[in-house]
Design a protein around this motif. Structure first.
Motif, PDB file in Angstrom:
ATOM      1  N   GLU A   6     -68.845  17.778 -57.043  1.00 34.44           N
ATOM      2  CA  GLU A   6     -67.941  18.563 -56.196  1.00 34.44           C
ATOM      3  C   GLU A   6     -68.678  19.094 -54.966  1.00 34.44           C
ATOM      4  OE1 GLU A   6     -64.948  20.267 -59.722  1.00 34.44           O
ATOM      5  OE2 GLU A   6     -66.661  21.453 -59.011  1.00 34.44           O
ATOM      6  N   HIS A   7     -69.889  19.582 -55.192  1.00 31.86           N
ATOM      7  CA  HIS A   7     -70.650  20.143 -54.074  1.00 31.86           C
ATOM      8  C   HIS A   7     -71.036  19.042 -53.082  1.00 31.86           C
ATOM      9  CE1 HIS A   7     -72.932  23.296 -52.114  1.00 31.86           C
ATOM     10  NE2 HIS A   7     -73.979  22.483 -52.040  1.00 31.86           N
ATOM     11  N   LEU A   8     -71.462  17.894 -53.581  1.00 32.73           N
ATOM     12  CA  LEU A   8     -71.822  16.799 -52.686  1.00 32.73           C
ATOM     13  C   LEU A   8     -70.611  16.347 -51.872  1.00 32.73           C
ATOM     14  CD1 LEU A   8     -73.763  14.692 -51.579  1.00 32.73           C
ATOM     15  CD2 LEU A   8     -73.260  13.278 -53.578  1.00 32.73           C
ATOM     16  N   ALA A 211     -87.156  14.061 -44.750  1.00 33.43           N
ATOM     17  CA  ALA A 211     -86.232  13.654 -43.689  1.00 33.43           C
ATOM     18  C   ALA A 211     -86.767  12.438 -42.945  1.00 33.43           C
ATOM     19  CB  ALA A 211     -85.996  14.814 -42.728  1.00 33.43           C
ATOM     20  N   ARG A 212     -88.055  12.433 -42.644  1.00 31.41           N
ATOM     21  CA  ARG A 212     -88.643  11.284 -41.956  1.00 31.41           C
ATOM     22  C   ARG A 212     -88.571  10.041 -42.828  1.00 31.41           C
ATOM     23  NH1 ARG A 212     -94.046  13.234 -38.625  1.00 31.41           N
ATOM     24  NH2 ARG A 212     -93.002  14.791 -37.313  1.00 31.41           N
ATOM     25  N   VAL A 245     -79.288  21.201 -39.729  1.00 34.58           N
ATOM     26  CA  VAL A 245     -80.326  22.196 -40.021  1.00 34.58           C
ATOM     27  C   VAL A 245     -80.482  22.281 -41.530  1.00 34.58           C
ATOM     28  CG1 VAL A 245     -81.034  24.607 -39.834  1.00 34.58           C
ATOM     29  CG2 VAL A 245     -79.816  23.509 -37.935  1.00 34.58           C
ATOM     30  N   VAL A 246     -81.729  22.272 -41.991  1.00 36.88           N
ATOM     31  CA  VAL A 246     -82.026  22.418 -43.419  1.00 36.88           C
ATOM     32  C   VAL A 246     -82.990  23.598 -43.563  1.00 36.88           C
ATOM     33  CG1 VAL A 246     -83.023  21.361 -45.476  1.00 36.88           C
ATOM     34  CG2 VAL A 246     -81.725  19.960 -43.857  1.00 36.88           C
ATOM     35  N   PHE A 311     -78.491  16.134 -52.365  1.00 33.71           N
ATOM     36  CA  PHE A 311     -77.469  16.533 -51.398  1.00 33.71           C
ATOM     37  C   PHE A 311     -77.762  16.097 -49.952  1.00 33.71           C
ATOM     38  CE2 PHE A 311     -77.038  20.070 -54.632  1.00 33.71           C
ATOM     39  CZ  PHE A 311     -75.912  19.521 -55.227  1.00 33.71           C
ATOM     40  N   VAL A 312     -78.977  16.340 -49.474  1.00 36.95           N
ATOM     41  CA  VAL A 312     -79.262  16.100 -48.056  1.00 36.95           C
ATOM     42  C   VAL A 312     -79.453  14.616 -47.768  1.00 36.95           C
ATOM     43  CG1 VAL A 312     -80.760  16.676 -46.111  1.00 36.95           C
ATOM     44  CG2 VAL A 312     -80.272  18.404 -47.861  1.00 36.95           C
TER      45      VAL A 312
END
Length: 406
Positions: A6-8, A211-212, A245-246, A311-312
């Motif tokens: 649900e959150h994703l 992230a990279r 933004v994280v 998630f990210v």
């Protein structure tokens, strides 16, 4: 509590694929194509030689052998990139280099090692069939052919092909720009002096590296303290270069949870508890005039890493147009027993390996969300669903294999 799925779903609804534009070919490495790519030329562009040797007519060298060689006059020379069109008449030869255009009238190339290497005349020591050592125009790619379909993620081999076809730029979605912020007055930059109650900031480095690795452009911002006003000022300064933004830390229920304090009054940011371990406290929304998406992760390093992975990472892949969004689950046999709290999806560190006995996974370190060394020794996450309380030796487990392309 909200489920992981649900959150994703809410996070993926928050963003969409970034707008594509023409990008330099090499900068497109690792990005998916937006459109089909059609070849503008044949490849090879012209019929050329696969060997250093002599271009001849196969009929003129029939029966040639070392005892009775065929001797032909050499009427010209063809070198790659410095030749003019040449025609070949019957019972003559043209000295030719690899990649040079085949002279008109020739239909085969005799390798130089099967000749005496002569310049005025050449002795041919072995017969050749028509077409030997000749690369026909369009043999690899024909003009008008689709060479890469929309959605293809460009690797080194695809880049090599497209460069060979003359493409200097390609239409692709850009890499998301990710601003990474760590919060906490106890944090210090690596290399700085530590006070008795301070720690080095590992989270922002880890998340920027994540992230990279996902293909994004990461901007790691210096540490912000537990002052909500300072955090808000730094955040506002960074929005100009952020597609996402994280943050890590400051979203639990403590008195100094700076991110929660700074963003609670911003109407589009909400904080929730997700039925997972580690990583229960989560937050997301948009900030600033441009409504830049923000994802707030918990501060314990393992919680922060797992939250990024779950998630990210799917968000970044959606922004780049990469499918699938989520890392695929694989199955492996448990080598040790593990237990899990009911009602929460647990992500346990493990070591995944494949041998002649099949895929196996072994737990690594304990479940504590502060055990970052244990995290560094793992190469997978064992996923234990909400309705499971234990996995026994020999049971089949669901595993997210980390650091693997998908």
């Amino acid at each position: 509590m909200r489920t992981v799925d649900e959150h994703l779903a809410k996070l993926l609804d928050l963003i969409g694929p970034l707008q594509p534009y023409d990008q330099p070919l090499l900068e497109s490495l690792g990005l998916p194509l937006v459109d089909d790519v059609v070849s503008p030329i044949d490849l090879p562009r012209f019929t050329n030689s696969a060997m250093d040797g002599y271009a001849v007519r196969a009929a003129d060298v029939q029966g040639a052998n070392r005892e009775f060689p065929v001797t032909l006059p050499v009427v010209g020379e063809q070198a790659a990139g410095s030749s003019t069109p040449t025609a070949l008449t019957s019972k003559t030869a043209v000295k030719i280099m690899t990649g040079a255009p085949i002279p008109s009238g020739a239909d085969t190339v005799v390798p130089i090692e099967l000749t005496d290497g002569g310049d005025a005349d050449v002795q041919i020591f072995q017969a050749r069939r028509a077409g030997e050592n000749v690369r026909p125009a369009g043999e690899d790619v024909a003009a008008g052919e689709i060479v890469a379909e929309a959605g293809t993620v460009l690797g080194a081999r695809e880049v090599g092909l497209l460069a060979s076809l003359g493409f200097a730029r390609l239409r692709a979605r850009p890499r998301p720009r990710v601003v990474v912020l760590s919060t906490g007055s106890e944090l210090r930059e690596p290399g700085a002096r530590l006070d008795y109650d301070s720690i080095y900031d590992g989270n922002s480095y880890m998340l920027a590296a994540c992230a990279r690795a996902a293909g994004a452009i990461a901007y790691r911002v210096g540490i912000t303290s537990d002052d909500p006003r300072e955090f808000a000022d730094v955040l506002n300064d960074q929005l100009v270069r952020a597609d996402l933004v994280v943050t890590s830390g400051g979203i639990s229920k403590g008195a100094y949870d700076v991110v929660k304090a700074a963003l609670t009054d911003v109407g589009t940011v909400e904080f929730a508890e997700v039925a997972m371990q580690p990583g229960k406290p989560q937050g997301f929304g948009t900030v600033g005039e441009e409504k830049t998406p923000i994802v707030t992760l918990p501060g314990n390093p393992v919680s922060s890493y797992v939250s990024f992975e779950v998630f990210v990472l799917p968000m970044l892949r959606r922004m780049m147009g990469k499918l699938p969004y989520r890392r695929p689950l694989v199955q492996a046999t448990m080598t040790e027993e593990i237990r899990s709290p009911s009602g929460r999806r647990q992500y346990l560190r493990g070591w995944f390996e494949v041998s002649s006995r099949g895929a196996r996974v072994t737990p690594v370190s304990g479940p504590g969300s502060h055990l970052v060394a244990g995290l560094s020794r793992a190469n997978c996450l064992v996923v234990v669903d909400e309705d499971e309380t234990a996995l026994h030796v020999g049971d089949t487990a669901k595993v997210l294999v980390l650091d693997r392309d998908f």
